[in-house]
Write an enzyme that holds these catalytic residues in place. Structure first.
Site, PDB file in Angstrom:
ATOM      1  N   SER A  24      34.909  24.914  37.233  1.00 26.76           N
ATOM      2  CA  SER A  24      35.461  23.883  36.344  1.00 26.76           C
ATOM      3  C   SER A  24      35.674  22.527  37.029  1.00 26.76           C
ATOM      4  O   SER A  24      35.362  21.493  36.425  1.00 26.76           O
ATOM      5  CB  SER A  24      36.770  24.370  35.716  1.00 26.76           C
ATOM      6  OG  SER A  24      36.507  25.456  34.870  1.00 26.76           O
ATOM      7  N   SER A  69      44.344  29.458  33.578  1.00 25.54           N
ATOM      8  CA  SER A  69      43.594  30.712  33.583  1.00 25.54           C
ATOM      9  C   SER A  69      44.481  31.828  34.096  1.00 25.54           C
ATOM     10  O   SER A  69      45.694  31.652  34.261  1.00 25.54           O
ATOM     11  CB  SER A  69      42.291  30.539  34.385  1.00 25.54           C
ATOM     12  OG  SER A  69      41.418  31.620  34.083  1.00 25.54           O
ATOM     13  N   LYS A  73      47.645  32.726  31.310  1.00 28.02           N
ATOM     14  CA  LYS A  73      47.251  32.363  29.944  1.00 28.02           C
ATOM     15  C   LYS A  73      48.269  32.757  28.874  1.00 28.02           C
ATOM     16  O   LYS A  73      48.388  32.076  27.856  1.00 28.02           O
ATOM     17  CB  LYS A  73      45.897  32.992  29.606  1.00 28.02           C
ATOM     18  CG  LYS A  73      44.710  32.281  30.231  1.00 28.02           C
ATOM     19  CD  LYS A  73      43.424  32.916  29.750  1.00 28.02           C
ATOM     20  CE  LYS A  73      42.230  32.045  30.065  1.00 28.02           C
ATOM     21  NZ  LYS A  73      40.996  32.548  29.471  1.00 28.02           N
ATOM     22  N   ASN A  94      44.332  28.281  27.143  1.00 22.50           N
ATOM     23  CA  ASN A  94      43.550  27.941  28.344  1.00 22.50           C
ATOM     24  C   ASN A  94      43.482  26.434  28.569  1.00 22.50           C
ATOM     25  O   ASN A  94      42.925  25.986  29.563  1.00 22.50           O
ATOM     26  CB  ASN A  94      42.140  28.565  28.311  1.00 22.50           C
ATOM     27  CG  ASN A  94      41.178  27.808  27.406  1.00 22.50           C
ATOM     28  OD1 ASN A  94      41.592  27.026  26.559  1.00 22.50           O
ATOM     29  ND2 ASN A  94      39.893  28.040  27.593  1.00 22.50           N
ATOM     30  N   GLY A 135      39.664  42.178  25.145  1.00 27.56           N
ATOM     31  CA  GLY A 135      40.471  41.610  26.224  1.00 27.56           C
ATOM     32  C   GLY A 135      40.637  40.114  25.974  1.00 27.56           C
ATOM     33  O   GLY A 135      40.661  39.663  24.821  1.00 27.56           O
ATOM     34  N   GLY A 136      40.699  39.328  27.047  1.00 23.88           N
ATOM     35  CA  GLY A 136      40.911  37.891  26.896  1.00 23.88           C
ATOM     36  C   GLY A 136      39.794  37.218  26.113  1.00 23.88           C
ATOM     37  O   GLY A 136      40.049  36.532  25.106  1.00 23.88           O
ATOM     38  N   ALA A 137      38.553  37.414  26.541  1.00 22.23           N
ATOM     39  CA  ALA A 137      37.422  36.759  25.881  1.00 22.23           C
ATOM     40  C   ALA A 137      37.225  37.319  24.472  1.00 22.23           C
ATOM     41  O   ALA A 137      37.041  36.558  23.514  1.00 22.23           O
ATOM     42  CB  ALA A 137      36.153  36.963  26.705  1.00 22.23           C
ATOM     43  N   TYR A 236      27.545  35.767  32.173  1.00 21.39           N
ATOM     44  CA  TYR A 236      26.519  34.771  32.514  1.00 21.39           C
ATOM     45  C   TYR A 236      25.985  34.946  33.943  1.00 21.39           C
ATOM     46  O   TYR A 236      25.131  34.182  34.385  1.00 21.39           O
ATOM     47  CB  TYR A 236      27.004  33.333  32.286  1.00 21.39           C
ATOM     48  CG  TYR A 236      28.338  33.006  32.895  1.00 21.39           C
ATOM     49  CD1 TYR A 236      28.456  32.605  34.203  1.00 21.39           C
ATOM     50  CD2 TYR A 236      29.487  33.079  32.127  1.00 21.39           C
ATOM     51  CE1 TYR A 236      29.680  32.306  34.750  1.00 21.39           C
ATOM     52  CE2 TYR A 236      30.721  32.784  32.656  1.00 21.39           C
ATOM     53  CZ  TYR A 236      30.815  32.390  33.979  1.00 21.39           C
ATOM     54  OH  TYR A 236      32.035  32.103  34.516  1.00 21.39           O
TER      55      TYR A 236
HETATM   56  P1  NAD Z   1      39.428  41.654  30.048  1.00 23.75           P
HETATM   57  O1  NAD Z   1      39.673  42.507  31.230  1.00 23.75           O
HETATM   58  O2  NAD Z   1      40.543  40.863  29.472  1.00 23.75           O
HETATM   59  O3  NAD Z   1      38.821  42.572  28.856  1.00 23.75           O
HETATM   60  C1  NAD Z   1      37.796  43.488  29.089  1.00 23.75           C
HETATM   61  C2  NAD Z   1      37.430  44.245  27.804  1.00 23.75           C
HETATM   62  O4  NAD Z   1      36.296  45.063  28.083  1.00 23.75           O
HETATM   63  C3  NAD Z   1      38.502  45.190  27.297  1.00 23.75           C
HETATM   64  O5  NAD Z   1      38.467  45.252  25.885  1.00 23.75           O
HETATM   65  C4  NAD Z   1      38.088  46.535  27.879  1.00 23.75           C
HETATM   66  O6  NAD Z   1      38.496  47.634  27.079  1.00 23.75           O
HETATM   67  C5  NAD Z   1      36.588  46.430  27.822  1.00 23.75           C
HETATM   68  N1  NAD Z   1      35.930  47.229  28.858  1.00 23.75           N
HETATM   69  C6  NAD Z   1      36.101  47.140  30.198  1.00 23.75           C
HETATM   70  N2  NAD Z   1      35.314  48.040  30.820  1.00 23.75           N
HETATM   71  C7  NAD Z   1      34.636  48.708  29.854  1.00 23.75           C
HETATM   72  C8  NAD Z   1      33.670  49.749  29.868  1.00 23.75           C
HETATM   73  N3  NAD Z   1      33.243  50.288  31.008  1.00 23.75           N
HETATM   74  N4  NAD Z   1      33.192  50.186  28.688  1.00 23.75           N
HETATM   75  C9  NAD Z   1      33.608  49.643  27.521  1.00 23.75           C
HETATM   76  N5  NAD Z   1      34.523  48.648  27.449  1.00 23.75           N
HETATM   77  C10 NAD Z   1      35.030  48.193  28.592  1.00 23.75           C
HETATM   78  O7  NAD Z   1      38.228  40.697  30.471  1.00 23.75           O
HETATM   79  P2  NAD Z   1      37.838  39.264  29.839  1.00 23.75           P
HETATM   80  O8  NAD Z   1      38.586  38.207  30.533  1.00 23.75           O
HETATM   81  O9  NAD Z   1      37.922  39.379  28.365  1.00 23.75           O
HETATM   82  O10 NAD Z   1      36.316  39.113  30.313  1.00 23.75           O
HETATM   83  C11 NAD Z   1      35.310  39.967  29.784  1.00 23.75           C
HETATM   84  C12 NAD Z   1      33.930  39.413  30.096  1.00 23.75           C
HETATM   85  O11 NAD Z   1      33.742  38.162  29.445  1.00 23.75           O
HETATM   86  C13 NAD Z   1      33.664  39.152  31.584  1.00 23.75           C
HETATM   87  O12 NAD Z   1      32.349  39.500  31.856  1.00 23.75           O
HETATM   88  C14 NAD Z   1      33.840  37.669  31.723  1.00 23.75           C
HETATM   89  O13 NAD Z   1      33.060  37.138  32.774  1.00 23.75           O
HETATM   90  C15 NAD Z   1      33.308  37.197  30.391  1.00 23.75           C
HETATM   91  N6  NAD Z   1      33.840  35.892  29.982  1.00 23.75           N
HETATM   92  C16 NAD Z   1      32.938  34.926  29.695  1.00 23.75           C
HETATM   93  C17 NAD Z   1      33.381  33.693  29.286  1.00 23.75           C
HETATM   94  C18 NAD Z   1      32.368  32.633  28.956  1.00 23.75           C
HETATM   95  O14 NAD Z   1      32.761  31.487  28.751  1.00 23.75           O
HETATM   96  N7  NAD Z   1      31.100  32.974  28.862  1.00 23.75           N
HETATM   97  C19 NAD Z   1      34.742  33.431  29.138  1.00 23.75           C
HETATM   98  C20 NAD Z   1      35.647  34.456  29.435  1.00 23.75           C
HETATM   99  C21 NAD Z   1      35.175  35.684  29.861  1.00 23.75           C
END
Ligand code: NAD
Length: 294
Positions: A24, A69, A73, A94, A135-137, A236
């Site tokens: 960022s 972050s 958050k 965020n 989760g978060g995303a 990504y």
């Molecule tokens: P998080 O830990 O808050 O949530 C993870 C989610 O995935 C949960 O719902 C969990 O139950 C599920 N999960 C985890 N392992 C699993 C598995 N083996 N099988 C099935 N479900 C499973 O994580 P987050 O912060 O939400 O991030 C998730 C993904 O999104 C990451 O890859 C992160 O890099 C990506 N992300 C991308 C952006 C973007 O701008 N492109 C932004 C935020 C997060």
């Protein structure tokens, strides 16, 4: 950059821990320089313990705002003066904007997701979406998509610590938007296949497909997909995940990684602070040409 910094430069922060790896600062400082805007963006290692003082410093130093972050958050919510309605529904912030000492919290991950689709001339309003993860995303995407007008949503989750989150998201969507949401156990593969088959978009927000689960996918059978749908992975790195390969094998027309979402969530924050559009194509070339050469 030093040429731009003077007595009028406005500071924008990034408050998280760990945070030194973040792209960022490079993204925003290059965008400020490109547009000749007198802002500077710096990362600060801030934990839950130091967050109250850090948020107060936004006011004290008259900073223009900050990105927030993990692990801050959710913890930041009670420290702010106002919350954008979607940030309130998501229960996370965020981006903070400081307007003369009044701090407002936003979440731009969901708007970044919708904008990434809009950039490809894709509109999922009025359509059905199936999404894995809450989760978060996942939460940000689910609430924003429902708020923006997705008609129906099927959320699949495993029974881990985010299951309650998924239940909360379904409840909020059904109570506060016109979207009809349902929660399914990801173990129910018949339901998973049926819901994806009936959807205009399948989104994976679980991170399965990136390290340590690189090469893995929640969908391995191309027959889950139909050609005219959208398959979106929030991951990504790598640029092409196993899920994307399965979708490509199925001949799916619109297959995306999370790069567009990542850039657009930054662009949405940039606009909130500066009132200007981030030069997204310039930043994409700058950040990811470099990255891809590694
Ligand atoms: P998080 O830990 O808050 O949530 C993870 C989610 O995935 C949960 O719902 C969990 O139950 C599920 N999960 C985890 N392992 C699993 C598995 N083996 N099988 C099935 N479900 C499973 O994580 P987050 O912060 O939400 O991030 C998730 C993904 O999104 C990451 O890859 C992160 O890099 C990506 N992300 C991308 C952006 C973007 O701008 N492109 C932004 C935020 C997060």
């Amino acid at each position: 950059m030093t040429e731009r910094i003077d007595g009028h430069t406005l500071l924008i922060g990034l408050m998280a821990y760990p945070i030194r790896h973040s792209m960022s600062p490079t993204m925003h400082n290059n965008a400020f320089a490109k547009l000749g805007l007198n802002f500077a963006y710096l990362a600060f290692e801030i934990t839950n313990d130091t967050l109250p003082a850090a948020v107060q410093s936004i006011r004290t130093l008259d900073m223009r705002g900050s990105n927030i972050s993990m692990p801050n958050k959710q913890k930041i919510l009670p420290l702010l003066d106002k919350l954008d309605p979607v940030a309130k529904m998501v229960g996370a912030v965020n981006t903070v904007v400081n307007d003369n000492g009044v701090l407002t919290g936003y979440t731009t991950d969901g708007t970044g997701f919708m904008k990434a689709l809009a950039d490809e001339n894709l509109d999922i309003r009025g359509e059905k979406m199936t999404i894995a993860g809450a989760g978060g995303a996942g939460t940000a995407i689910e609430i924003q998509a429902a708020y923006d007008g997705v008609k129906e949503m099927s959320i699949f989750n495993i029974h881990d610590q985010t299951w309650e989150n998924a239940e909360r998201n379904v409840k909020i969507i059904n109570e506060q938007t016109d979207c009809k949401a349902q929660l399914f156990d990801l173990a129910d593969q018949d339901a998973f296949k049926r819901e994806i088959a009936d959807s205009a978009i399948y989104c994976d927000s679980t991170g399965v497909g990136m390290k340590p689960l690189e090469g893995k996918s929640l969908v391995n059978d191309p027959s889950f997909f139909h050609k005219d749908m959208i398959v979106f992975d929030t991951v990504y790195a790598p640029r092409t995940t196993k899920l994307m390969e399965v979708a490509q094998e199925a001949g799916v027309e619109h297959v995306f990684n999370g790069l567009g979402m990542m850039l657009e969530q930054g662009a949405e924050a940039f606009k909130l602070w500066t009132g200007k559009e981030m030069p997204v194509d310039y930043i994409r070339d700058l950040l990811f040409d470099q990255d891809d050469q590694k």
